[in-house]
Design a protein around this motif. Sequence first.
Motif, PDB file in Angstrom:
ATOM      1  N   ILE A   1      52.831  14.219  56.436  1.00  0.00           N
ATOM      2  CA  ILE A   1      52.997  15.505  57.107  1.00  0.00           C
ATOM      3  C   ILE A   1      53.970  15.327  58.271  1.00  0.00           C
ATOM      4  CG2 ILE A   1      51.802  17.367  58.326  1.00  0.00           C
ATOM      5  CD1 ILE A   1      49.247  16.475  56.872  1.00  0.00           C
ATOM      6  N   SER A   2      54.960  16.207  58.316  1.00  0.00           N
ATOM      7  CA  SER A   2      55.924  16.192  59.418  1.00  0.00           C
ATOM      8  C   SER A   2      55.474  17.161  60.504  1.00  0.00           C
ATOM      9  CB  SER A   2      57.318  16.572  58.921  1.00  0.00           C
ATOM     10  OG  SER A   2      57.327  17.913  58.446  1.00  0.00           O
ATOM     11  N   VAL A   3      55.840  16.860  61.747  1.00  0.00           N
ATOM     12  CA  VAL A   3      55.481  17.682  62.890  1.00  0.00           C
ATOM     13  C   VAL A   3      56.779  18.142  63.551  1.00  0.00           C
ATOM     14  CG1 VAL A   3      54.176  17.816  65.040  1.00  0.00           C
ATOM     15  CG2 VAL A   3      53.419  16.287  63.204  1.00  0.00           C
TER      16      VAL A   3
ATOM     17  N   GLU B   1      41.031   8.371  64.120  1.00  0.00           N
ATOM     18  CA  GLU B   1      42.219   7.796  64.714  1.00  0.00           C
ATOM     19  C   GLU B   1      43.137   8.881  65.277  1.00  0.00           C
ATOM     20  OE1 GLU B   1      43.063   4.632  65.106  1.00  0.00           O
ATOM     21  OE2 GLU B   1      41.269   3.815  64.161  1.00  0.00           O
ATOM     22  N   VAL B   2      43.942   8.454  66.241  1.00  0.00           N
ATOM     23  CA  VAL B   2      44.939   9.330  66.853  1.00  0.00           C
ATOM     24  C   VAL B   2      46.317   8.872  66.420  1.00  0.00           C
ATOM     25  CG1 VAL B   2      45.990  10.032  69.023  1.00  0.00           C
ATOM     26  CG2 VAL B   2      43.508   9.942  68.824  1.00  0.00           C
ATOM     27  N   SER B   3      47.171   9.802  66.051  1.00  0.00           N
ATOM     28  CA  SER B   3      48.536   9.483  65.656  1.00  0.00           C
ATOM     29  C   SER B   3      49.493  10.088  66.669  1.00  0.00           C
ATOM     30  CB  SER B   3      48.832  10.024  64.248  1.00  0.00           C
ATOM     31  OG  SER B   3      50.151   9.698  63.868  1.00  0.00           O
ATOM     32  N   LEU B   4      50.235   9.230  67.377  1.00  0.00           N
ATOM     33  CA  LEU B   4      51.213   9.685  68.360  1.00  0.00           C
ATOM     34  C   LEU B   4      52.528   9.959  67.639  1.00  0.00           C
ATOM     35  CD1 LEU B   4      51.694  10.064  71.468  1.00  0.00           C
ATOM     36  CD2 LEU B   4      52.639   7.738  71.438  1.00  0.00           C
ATOM     37  N   VAL B   5      52.923  11.211  67.584  1.00  0.00           N
ATOM     38  CA  VAL B   5      54.116  11.596  66.826  1.00  0.00           C
ATOM     39  C   VAL B   5      55.333  11.792  67.715  1.00  0.00           C
ATOM     40  CG1 VAL B   5      52.797  12.576  64.919  1.00  0.00           C
ATOM     41  CG2 VAL B   5      53.377  14.007  66.900  1.00  0.00           C
ATOM     42  N   SER B   6      55.149  11.856  69.038  1.00  0.00           N
ATOM     43  CA  SER B   6      56.263  11.915  69.980  1.00  0.00           C
ATOM     44  C   SER B   6      55.739  11.471  71.331  1.00  0.00           C
ATOM     45  CB  SER B   6      56.855  13.320  70.045  1.00  0.00           C
ATOM     46  OG  SER B   6      55.953  14.216  70.679  1.00  0.00           O
ATOM     47  N   THR B   7      56.609  11.443  72.319  1.00  0.00           N
ATOM     48  CA  THR B   7      56.180  10.988  73.639  1.00  0.00           C
ATOM     49  C   THR B   7      55.244  11.964  74.330  1.00  0.00           C
ATOM     50  OG1 THR B   7      58.186  11.979  74.586  1.00  0.00           O
ATOM     51  CG2 THR B   7      58.265   9.628  74.000  1.00  0.00           C
ATOM     52  N   ALA B   8      55.134  13.180  73.817  1.00  0.00           N
ATOM     53  CA  ALA B   8      54.262  14.170  74.455  1.00  0.00           C
ATOM     54  C   ALA B   8      53.444  14.940  73.446  1.00  0.00           C
ATOM     55  CB  ALA B   8      55.086  15.124  75.307  1.00  0.00           C
ATOM     56  N   LYS B   9      53.215  14.374  72.277  1.00  0.00           N
ATOM     57  CA  LYS B   9      52.480  15.101  71.238  1.00  0.00           C
ATOM     58  C   LYS B   9      51.729  14.098  70.371  1.00  0.00           C
ATOM     59  CE  LYS B   9      54.475  18.847  69.411  1.00  0.00           C
ATOM     60  NZ  LYS B   9      55.517  18.533  70.323  1.00  0.00           N
ATOM     61  N   LEU B  10      50.470  14.414  70.075  1.00  0.00           N
ATOM     62  CA  LEU B  10      49.679  13.582  69.178  1.00  0.00           C
ATOM     63  C   LEU B  10      48.831  14.473  68.288  1.00  0.00           C
ATOM     64  CD1 LEU B  10      46.527  13.511  70.401  1.00  0.00           C
ATOM     65  CD2 LEU B  10      47.568  11.943  72.007  1.00  0.00           C
TER      66      LEU B  10
ATOM     67  N   THR C   1      57.760   8.578  64.396  1.00  0.00           N
ATOM     68  CA  THR C   1      58.208   9.722  65.199  1.00  0.00           C
ATOM     69  C   THR C   1      58.265  10.975  64.331  1.00  0.00           C
ATOM     70  OG1 THR C   1      59.517   8.252  66.583  1.00  0.00           O
ATOM     71  CG2 THR C   1      60.033  10.591  66.687  1.00  0.00           C
ATOM     72  N   GLY C   2      57.466  11.965  64.669  1.00  0.00           N
ATOM     73  CA  GLY C   2      57.473  13.236  63.965  1.00  0.00           C
ATOM     74  C   GLY C   2      56.844  13.205  62.596  1.00  0.00           C
ATOM     75  N   LEU C   3      56.073  12.170  62.278  1.00  0.00           N
ATOM     76  CA  LEU C   3      55.502  12.054  60.935  1.00  0.00           C
ATOM     77  C   LEU C   3      54.185  11.289  61.030  1.00  0.00           C
ATOM     78  CD1 LEU C   3      56.364  12.718  57.927  1.00  0.00           C
ATOM     79  CD2 LEU C   3      57.069  10.325  57.791  1.00  0.00           C
TER      80      LEU C   3
END
Length: 985
Positions: free
Chosen positions: A299-301, A230-239, A285-287
């Motif tokens: 995990i936070s990003v 699976e892919v986790s989208l953590v922001s509008t420009a980062k996964l 968002t960010g997690l």
Amino acid sequence: MAMAIRSFLIFLFIVSLTVPTFSLHEDQVGLMDWHQKYIGKVKHAVFQTQKTGRKRVLVSTEENVIASLDLRHGEIFWRHVLGANDAIDGIDTAMTKYAITLSSGGSILRAWNLPDGQMVWECFLQGPSDSKSLLFVPTSSKVDKDNTILVFGKGSLHAVSSIHGEIVWKIDFPSESLEVQEVIQHHDGNTIYVVGFVGSSQFDVYQINAKNGELLKHNSAAIDGGFSGEVSLVSTAKLVVLDAARSTLLTISFQRGEISFQKTYISDLVEDFSGMAVILPSKLTGLFAVKTSTATAFISVSSEGKLEVVDKIMHATFISNALSISEDQQAFALVWHGDNEIHLNVKQVHDWNSDLLNERIKLDQQRGLVHKVFINNYVRTDKSHGFRALIVMEDHSLLLLQQGKVVWSREDGLASIIGVTTSELPVEKEGVSVAKVELNLFEWLKGHMLKVKGSLMLASAEDVAAIQGMRLKSSEKSKMIRDHNGFRKLLIVLTKSGKLFALHTGDGQIVWSLLLNSLRQTEACENPTGINVFQWQVPHHHAMDENPSVLVVGRCGTGTDALGIFSYIDTYTGKELKYFGLDHSVAQVIPLPLTDSTEQRLHLLIDANGQAHLYPRAPEAVSIFQRELSNIYWYSVEADKGLIKGHGLKSNCAGEVADNYCFGTREVWSIVFPSESEKIISTVTRKSNEVVHTQAKVIADQDVMYKYISKNLLFVATVSPKASGDIGSATPGESQLVVYVVDTVTGRILHRMTHQGSQGPVHAVFSENWIVYHYFNLRAHRYEMTVIEIYDQSRADNKDVLKLVLGKHNLSSPISSYSRPEVTTKSQSYYFTHSIKAIAVTSTAKGITSRHLLIGTIGDQVLAMDKRFFDPRRSVNPTQSEKEEGILPLTDSLPIIPQSYVTHSLKVEGLRGIVTVPAKLESNTLVFTYGVDLFFTRLAPSRTYDSLTEDFSYALLLITIVALVVAIFVTWVLSEKKDLSDKWR
């Protein structure tokens, strides 16, 4: 006085006409039938709580149902069942007034009106290839703003108007192997990013103009190690994604289309990591969350792409999507099990240490683990945030949790029934009274007066409602003891989730439910699936202290080569008596007509290697089985190969370890249908427990025909390969339907019939000596139903009374499949106006009552049709003797009488099966219909000729008798006075 007597006799005549009624009146609904609505296991949920008034939640399910539920009670406001081939891929809301659904692999987009569920528009999307489907609806607070809905499916990205459903623009992606993971629209609304993988090592980013669909930029990059999971989208420009080995986290940034990668080993983040990791699906968002063999790590990003573990939970944890509680705050829910409780924890995305909610709720252990969680917030009176959680459980039930308790629950696992059997209720114990005593004499008189008004059709609407309430209140149909008519039983149903339910036939209440341990996921059995439920032990009716039990058979996988599972359940208490895994696979289960001294029914299980295994594994069962070994035959169908085989038994299995309960099999016969001309689409055989009252059928002119009664007959339907698709996929000249009647002991074909220009699907029912099947006639552009009746010609000369007296007839000789049967068939075809989903036939205890066919129509209703409509001897002008026999005049089509719908005005949405069970009372049969909904009723195909109806007015009968006695006395007194006056003259 004469006028008074005449008036009284007219009154009695009118009363006599009103008593014997057989139709279903408005006040009788719910007395003999019940209907339950379900939706299935929830996949997606969207809360609708912004406006004042009724709070709702919009859900879609695995049964392809979209529904709007009341958040206060869990009731269904509205729902739509989209069909078996129209799976829902995603749901959302647009313009705060439309529900948007994407289905059929991203090819159908629909908008529904939120208040009433009416469809507003429908849009069909096309593309070059099949692909993953994604739905993206931009959020907007403006009701009338035409926001563009983005849909990726069939290898293309579509922009669709949310008001009219028109396609604004479309873009096809050049690479057929592109697997799109996310469609992202920036806050400015002018740019759309489509990101995905090509193969297992290339990452692509497409930058598209949101207004006209113009491709602005396309970048791609490859990385060693590949991608997976699976892919986790953590922001509008980062996964974040895992590598192919599932041991390394890859943070992918694609700011302004520029792609960069950053690797982080999971072992550097999680201590004692081993095996393979899984990214849990979430949109925070960010997690993001990673599940390992030992724990779930959150995990936070950071903005620079640095990963940091904020917490580790050792329990199996389930995460909801993010919920915006303010402009700059997001919350999400964590759910895990511990100490027979559910822990519900709501946290802020950017503040892990503070808990917005922390509750523990006790739940029934029979619901299993949590599978999904959806959260919603509301504002309390003190202006603080409160939260409600919608929980989907392992047994497919749906619960709403709020303020530390279960507000409501729904048993939606009953929408996916895969097996049905019945069990008798316990008998009445001594000293236990089953009669309900009326409260007082006034209530008794009031009730009977209302019934009299109802019988005379003088009751008002309030009186009708009062009569209905009294009948439902005083009815004994829901008692937990056996009745002498056999109307009260337990329906034992097995659901797809591996849960067993016992439903009372009286009112449909759940007597008990059990989530089977044998069908729960374990390390040894990762994908358990149920096969069916069978009657295992049915004690004799004099054995009052013994409880009946059922057998549930499953397997650890979906293929026939997976190892089998056994489970025994007490039908009175709902306890799992014993369960164990088998050391062989289960390809076929054959209940045998044999029982041991403890009333346990013998079952034969055929594994994927063709070996037969006997259960129960007891010496007594083997000795009983050995005596009937040479008379046991069965068949197997391999439709994809066009092959039907007949099998018999031989000596014990040959192996290193002796097994007295394993037997080798031998192939007795086989029928091969050439793949270039015929394809098997349907097979049907008789019920093993069907009762036939008589073999002889007396026809016109007092002639006799003898039914060919055999439990070893198989009906087979084949079509030409070009006609194996949907209706209309082939021309009439290319289509051909061929039906066979095969003896499964010898493989002999007893009858063959060809329907030129016809095709399936074929639905058939086999009862006694006749078969009725349904198909489509391409030449006439109509559905047809054909009946075949099979008669024994070898007994046709048994009409001499002298032979019968002298015993020189063969009526009592057994029918054997080993001898070549002399059979003759009669057939007739009729047009039928409906497509159907299922077909069954009524069954009674002695087989005396006439049969009715129960037809599940495409409209999800059940139609009852008399077997006389399917008599192949019908003619245009029947003779007088044929009319006396009951043969109806021939018509080219079968009549559909509105009063013959068993389900009345109700629908059994998603209808899949019809089960009939005989009652002890010969005139009655019990009918259970299941799909997404459940429906149960009691039928009397030949009317209630052996009993009084439940609505028979005993009070009116008593009044009539008293009135007759009074009339006789009055007329006798008047007659005596008249005689005395005549003598004085």
